[in-house]
Design a protein around this motif. Structure first.
Motif, PDB file in Angstrom:
ATOM      1  N   PHE A 158     -10.830  -6.721 -14.146  1.00  0.00           N
ATOM      2  CA  PHE A 158      -9.937  -5.576 -14.022  1.00  0.00           C
ATOM      3  C   PHE A 158      -8.514  -6.091 -13.919  1.00  0.00           C
ATOM      4  O   PHE A 158      -8.286  -7.252 -13.559  1.00  0.00           O
ATOM      5  CB  PHE A 158     -10.282  -4.729 -12.790  1.00  0.00           C
ATOM      6  N   ARG A 159      -7.573  -5.245 -14.242  1.00  0.00           N
ATOM      7  CA  ARG A 159      -6.168  -5.611 -14.126  1.00  0.00           C
ATOM      8  C   ARG A 159      -5.500  -4.829 -13.006  1.00  0.00           C
ATOM      9  O   ARG A 159      -5.928  -3.724 -12.662  1.00  0.00           O
ATOM     10  CB  ARG A 159      -5.426  -5.355 -15.439  1.00  0.00           C
ATOM     11  N   SER A 160      -4.477  -5.413 -12.453  1.00  0.00           N
ATOM     12  CA  SER A 160      -3.651  -4.695 -11.496  1.00  0.00           C
ATOM     13  C   SER A 160      -2.561  -3.942 -12.256  1.00  0.00           C
ATOM     14  O   SER A 160      -2.114  -4.378 -13.321  1.00  0.00           O
ATOM     15  CB  SER A 160      -3.025  -5.665 -10.499  1.00  0.00           C
ATOM     16  N   VAL A 161      -2.148  -2.821 -11.715  1.00  0.00           N
ATOM     17  CA  VAL A 161      -1.148  -1.975 -12.362  1.00  0.00           C
ATOM     18  C   VAL A 161      -0.030  -1.673 -11.365  1.00  0.00           C
ATOM     19  O   VAL A 161      -0.299  -1.317 -10.217  1.00  0.00           O
ATOM     20  CB  VAL A 161      -1.777  -0.659 -12.867  1.00  0.00           C
ATOM     21  N   LEU A 162       1.188  -1.818 -11.817  1.00  0.00           N
ATOM     22  CA  LEU A 162       2.357  -1.531 -10.990  1.00  0.00           C
ATOM     23  C   LEU A 162       2.725  -0.065 -11.195  1.00  0.00           C
ATOM     24  O   LEU A 162       2.968   0.365 -12.332  1.00  0.00           O
ATOM     25  CB  LEU A 162       3.518  -2.434 -11.409  1.00  0.00           C
ATOM     26  N   VAL A 163       2.758   0.710 -10.113  1.00  0.00           N
ATOM     27  CA  VAL A 163       2.977   2.155 -10.243  1.00  0.00           C
ATOM     28  C   VAL A 163       3.921   2.677  -9.167  1.00  0.00           C
ATOM     29  O   VAL A 163       4.052   2.094  -8.090  1.00  0.00           O
ATOM     30  CB  VAL A 163       1.645   2.937 -10.153  1.00  0.00           C
ATOM     31  N   ALA A 164       4.552   3.801  -9.482  1.00  0.00           N
ATOM     32  CA  ALA A 164       5.374   4.533  -8.510  1.00  0.00           C
ATOM     33  C   ALA A 164       5.358   6.005  -8.907  1.00  0.00           C
ATOM     34  O   ALA A 164       5.043   6.357 -10.049  1.00  0.00           O
ATOM     35  CB  ALA A 164       6.799   3.996  -8.472  1.00  0.00           C
ATOM     36  N   SER A 165       5.721   6.857  -7.958  1.00  0.00           N
ATOM     37  CA  SER A 165       5.731   8.298  -8.233  1.00  0.00           C
ATOM     38  C   SER A 165       7.029   8.701  -8.921  1.00  0.00           C
ATOM     39  O   SER A 165       8.057   8.018  -8.804  1.00  0.00           O
ATOM     40  CB  SER A 165       5.594   9.074  -6.926  1.00  0.00           C
ATOM     41  N   PRO A 166       7.031   9.829  -9.627  1.00  0.00           N
ATOM     42  CA  PRO A 166       8.283  10.338 -10.214  1.00  0.00           C
ATOM     43  C   PRO A 166       9.374  10.550  -9.170  1.00  0.00           C
ATOM     44  O   PRO A 166      10.556  10.279  -9.438  1.00  0.00           O
ATOM     45  CB  PRO A 166       7.848  11.662 -10.859  1.00  0.00           C
ATOM     46  N   ASP A 167       9.005  11.021  -7.969  1.00  0.00           N
ATOM     47  CA  ASP A 167      10.006  11.242  -6.915  1.00  0.00           C
ATOM     48  C   ASP A 167      10.661   9.937  -6.500  1.00  0.00           C
ATOM     49  O   ASP A 167      11.892   9.880  -6.313  1.00  0.00           O
ATOM     50  CB  ASP A 167       9.352  11.898  -5.696  1.00  0.00           C
ATOM     51  N   TYR A 168       9.837   8.890  -6.313  1.00  0.00           N
ATOM     52  CA  TYR A 168      10.421   7.600  -5.916  1.00  0.00           C
ATOM     53  C   TYR A 168      11.375   7.106  -6.992  1.00  0.00           C
ATOM     54  O   TYR A 168      12.486   6.624  -6.690  1.00  0.00           O
ATOM     55  CB  TYR A 168       9.324   6.563  -5.675  1.00  0.00           C
ATOM     56  N   LEU A 169      10.966   7.182  -8.247  1.00  0.00           N
ATOM     57  CA  LEU A 169      11.791   6.667  -9.342  1.00  0.00           C
ATOM     58  C   LEU A 169      13.074   7.477  -9.492  1.00  0.00           C
ATOM     59  O   LEU A 169      14.130   6.926  -9.833  1.00  0.00           O
ATOM     60  CB  LEU A 169      10.993   6.674 -10.637  1.00  0.00           C
ATOM     61  N   ALA A 170      13.008   8.787  -9.228  1.00  0.00           N
ATOM     62  CA  ALA A 170      14.210   9.620  -9.313  1.00  0.00           C
ATOM     63  C   ALA A 170      15.233   9.220  -8.258  1.00  0.00           C
ATOM     64  O   ALA A 170      16.448   9.269  -8.498  1.00  0.00           O
ATOM     65  CB  ALA A 170      13.825  11.089  -9.143  1.00  0.00           C
ATOM     66  N   GLN A 171      14.752   8.786  -7.088  1.00  0.00           N
ATOM     67  CA  GLN A 171      15.662   8.405  -6.001  1.00  0.00           C
ATOM     68  C   GLN A 171      16.130   6.963  -6.097  1.00  0.00           C
ATOM     69  O   GLN A 171      17.275   6.652  -5.747  1.00  0.00           O
ATOM     70  CB  GLN A 171      14.964   8.614  -4.652  1.00  0.00           C
TER      71      GLN A 171
END
Length: 300
Positions: free
Chosen positions: A161-174
């Motif tokens: 399996f691979r790891s995936v780097l993720v964030a929410s739209p709210d975090y990215l907007a701020q």
């Protein structure tokens, strides 16, 4: 049949840590269970169990026997079942372990599919993020993630399996999105302490490996918890692909640094070295191999 009864009493007592629990499991009296174990020790001329007023523990010799005896009993039962039923149907109990998040998201469903195909199989699943001592715990097969090296264990690689780097739209907007791995230390990150190097995240681009040390606003010992915190906009998470389920497709989380390759880790089926595998364990390993390859959660 005395030897088989003695072995069954020993295995049940060693696995439960109690003559009383073993007797309940076997459907015989506490006194007879203790008698069978004492007879086995006398037959072998060794002490197998350490008895105290509170619990029963294994001696080193007892641990060696426990590593082998369940497989012998399982194989004996399988032979008798095959003869008595005139078939090769799988039957009996399977003792399985897996990490918590991987177990809840994937292994439970896989075992359900296996059990559906083999109605005479019963399954005892233990979910634990620790690497359980599969000999002492009486585990037939353990599903494990990542690399490890232990001489007493054998591993059948099922996939990766691979790891995936993720964030929410709210975090990215701020806070904006990192444009390269080296920018991650400037962000709030959510660290999963089950990883081998929790704060060191590794990426590969154009054949060059980059390892960054991140700062953790939150650290948790669960990939599912890391996903939940990321969904609330509390930071960037680096989590196994199987833990994401539909959070990307439904827009709750957005993958980051798509031009870099994230690190991968193996999925393995682990069992004791030198042990003759019962047919039902071999069947589960083969089933899991095909099931992992067919799964959409775990790209191989």
């Amino acid at each position: 049949m005395d030897l088989l009864d003695q072995l069954r009493a020993f295995v049940a007592t060693a696995q439960t840590g109690s003559f009383t629990s073993a007797a309940d499991q076997l459907g015989i009296s506490n006194r007879l269970t203790s008698k069978y174990v004492a007879e086995l020790e006398a037959r072998l001329g060794v002490r197998l169990l350490q008895r105290t007023t509170r619990k029963v523990g294994l001696t080193p010799t007892g641990a060696d026997l426990l590593a082998r005896a369940p497989a012998l009993l399982d194989e004996f039962d399988a032979v008798l079942n095959a003869v008595s039923e005139g078939s090769t149907a799988l039957s009996g109990a399977l003792r399985v372990s897996a990490p918590v998040t991987f177990g809840e998201i994937y292994v439970v469903g896989m075992l359900a599919r296996f059990a559906s195909a083999h109605p005479d199989i019963s399954i005892d699943l233990k979910l634990d993020d620790r690497f359980l001592d599969i000999a002492a715990e009486g585990i037939d097969l353990s599903f494990r993630l990542g690399h490890f090296d232990q001489a007493s264990l054998k591993v059948r690689r099922l996939g990766e399996f691979r790891s995936v780097l993720v964030a929410s739209p709210d975090y990215l907007a701020q806070h904006g999105a990192p444009d390269r791995p080296e920018a991650l230390p400037d962000h709030a990150c959510i660290v999963d302490t089950n990883r081998r190097n929790p704060r060191r995240w590794t990426f590969l681009k154009d054949g060059i490996e980059t390892m960054v040390t991140v700062k953790s606003r939150f650290q948790v010992n669960s990939a599912s918890a890391a996903v939940a915190l990321a969904r609330k906009g509390l930071g960037i998470a680096y989590v196994p692909s199987f833990a994401l389920c539909h959070t990307i497709s439904d827009g709750h989380l957005i993958p980051l640094l798509n031009d870099t390759q994230s690190e991968s880790s193996p999925i393995g089926a682990v069992y004791l070295e030198g042990r003759t595998l019962p047919r039902k364990v071999r069947a589960l390993i083969d089933f899991a191999l095909d099931d992992v390859r067919a799964s959409n959660l775990i790209p191989g």
